[in-house]
Design an enzyme around this catalytic site. Structure first.
Site, PDB file in Angstrom:
ATOM      1  CG  ASN A  96      63.134  -0.183 -87.112  1.00 21.22           C
ATOM      2  OD1 ASN A  96      64.112  -0.498 -87.789  1.00 21.22           O
ATOM      3  ND2 ASN A  96      61.888  -0.415 -87.550  1.00 21.22           N
ATOM      4  CE1 TYR A 164      66.586   5.737 -94.418  1.00 21.17           C
ATOM      5  CE2 TYR A 164      68.802   5.356 -95.246  1.00 21.17           C
ATOM      6  CZ  TYR A 164      67.876   5.068 -94.501  1.00 21.17           C
ATOM      7  OH  TYR A 164      67.862   3.742 -93.708  1.00 21.17           O
TER       8      TYR A 164
END
Length: 260
Positions: A96, A164
């Protein structure tokens, strides 16, 4: 939030959650602890002491590690060593953790922040997954799962977030490759890269506050917040865990909670 247990208390499972100190990761760890029969290993650079105050359900317990996933080789070695000392059990790795560089065009981005984004968001999940698969490969009769928390931005490019986007696209594609590898094994692990929806986390705060000249889509994220269209971390975690518990988990290696 009420969830169906992923396992019953007679067969304790190991669930590793990275980025477990805040946001979605913390909510995942807390909700897993609230289910019976889980040994939750919460990994974070700055652990949240409040997670230790969560009352675990019967047969559940928490282990916490302070670990910088930017040092991915060390992190993977530690995980492999730890798994080698655990009794065989159903096991899940939830990758995560992520690092978002300051939203900006690539030419204006900070090189150190970009390196961190790729190390935490792509290198660490890749190496942790490798360590997890090796460390559990000889465990007989157990279910093994890897859940990579991806993003819609791994599948749709967005100006001002090249690092990202690259990390999440890489996560999606290495998931596809590993799914093929594990499917060729007699008792291979199941792996999914899951987009968890749009969640009201610190990343959203950063996106909304970004310089509009460098990140014009900041206005769109501000609108999502104003219209109440962001999931809370708790609500998002419940959706993610429902996907993880599905009997068809891993049939398709790329998924989105909004399609589940």
């Amino acid at each position: 939030v009420t969830l169906a247990p992923m396992n019953d208390a007679s067969s304790p499972s190991i669930i590793i959650v990275t980025g477990a100190s805040r946001g979605l990761g913390r909510a995942l760890a807390a909700q897993l602890l609230a289910q019976p029969g889980h040994h939750v290993l919460a990994i974070a650079r700055h652990p949240d002491p409040a997670l230790g105050a969560v009352a675990p359900a019967a047969g559940s317990r928490l282990s916490s590690w302070t670990l910088d996933l930017a040092q991915a080789v060390d992190a993977a070695d530690r995980l492999a060593d730890w798994l080698g000392r655990q009794p065989p059990a159903d096991a899940t790795l939830i990758n995560n953790a992520a690092a978002l560089s300051t939203p900006a065009t690539l030419s204006a981005s900070d090189a150190v922040e970009l390196v961190a984004a790729l190390r935490v968001g792509l290198e660490a999940p890749l190496l942790l997954t490798a360590a997890f698969l090796r460390g559990t490969a000889g465990w007989p009769g157990v279910a093994r799962k890897v859940l990579n928390i991806s993003s819609g931005l791994g599948r749709r490019a967005m100006a001002g977030a090249a690092g990202y986007c690259a990390a999440k696209a890489g996560m999606d594609h290495f998931t596809r490759a590993v799914a093929l590898e594990e499917a060729a094994l007699a008792h291979g692990a199941r792996i999914v890269s899951l987009a968890p929806g749009v969640i009201d986390t610190d990343m959203q705060v950063q996106l909304r506050a970004a310089d509009r000249g460098q990140f014009p889509e900041g206005a769109r994220f501000a609108d999502l917040k104003a219209q109440g269209l962001l999931d809370s971390p708790d609500a998002a975690a419940a959706k993610v865990l429902r996907v993880l518990a599905r009997p068809d988990f891993g049939v398709e290696p790329i998924a989105d909670v909004r399609d589940a």
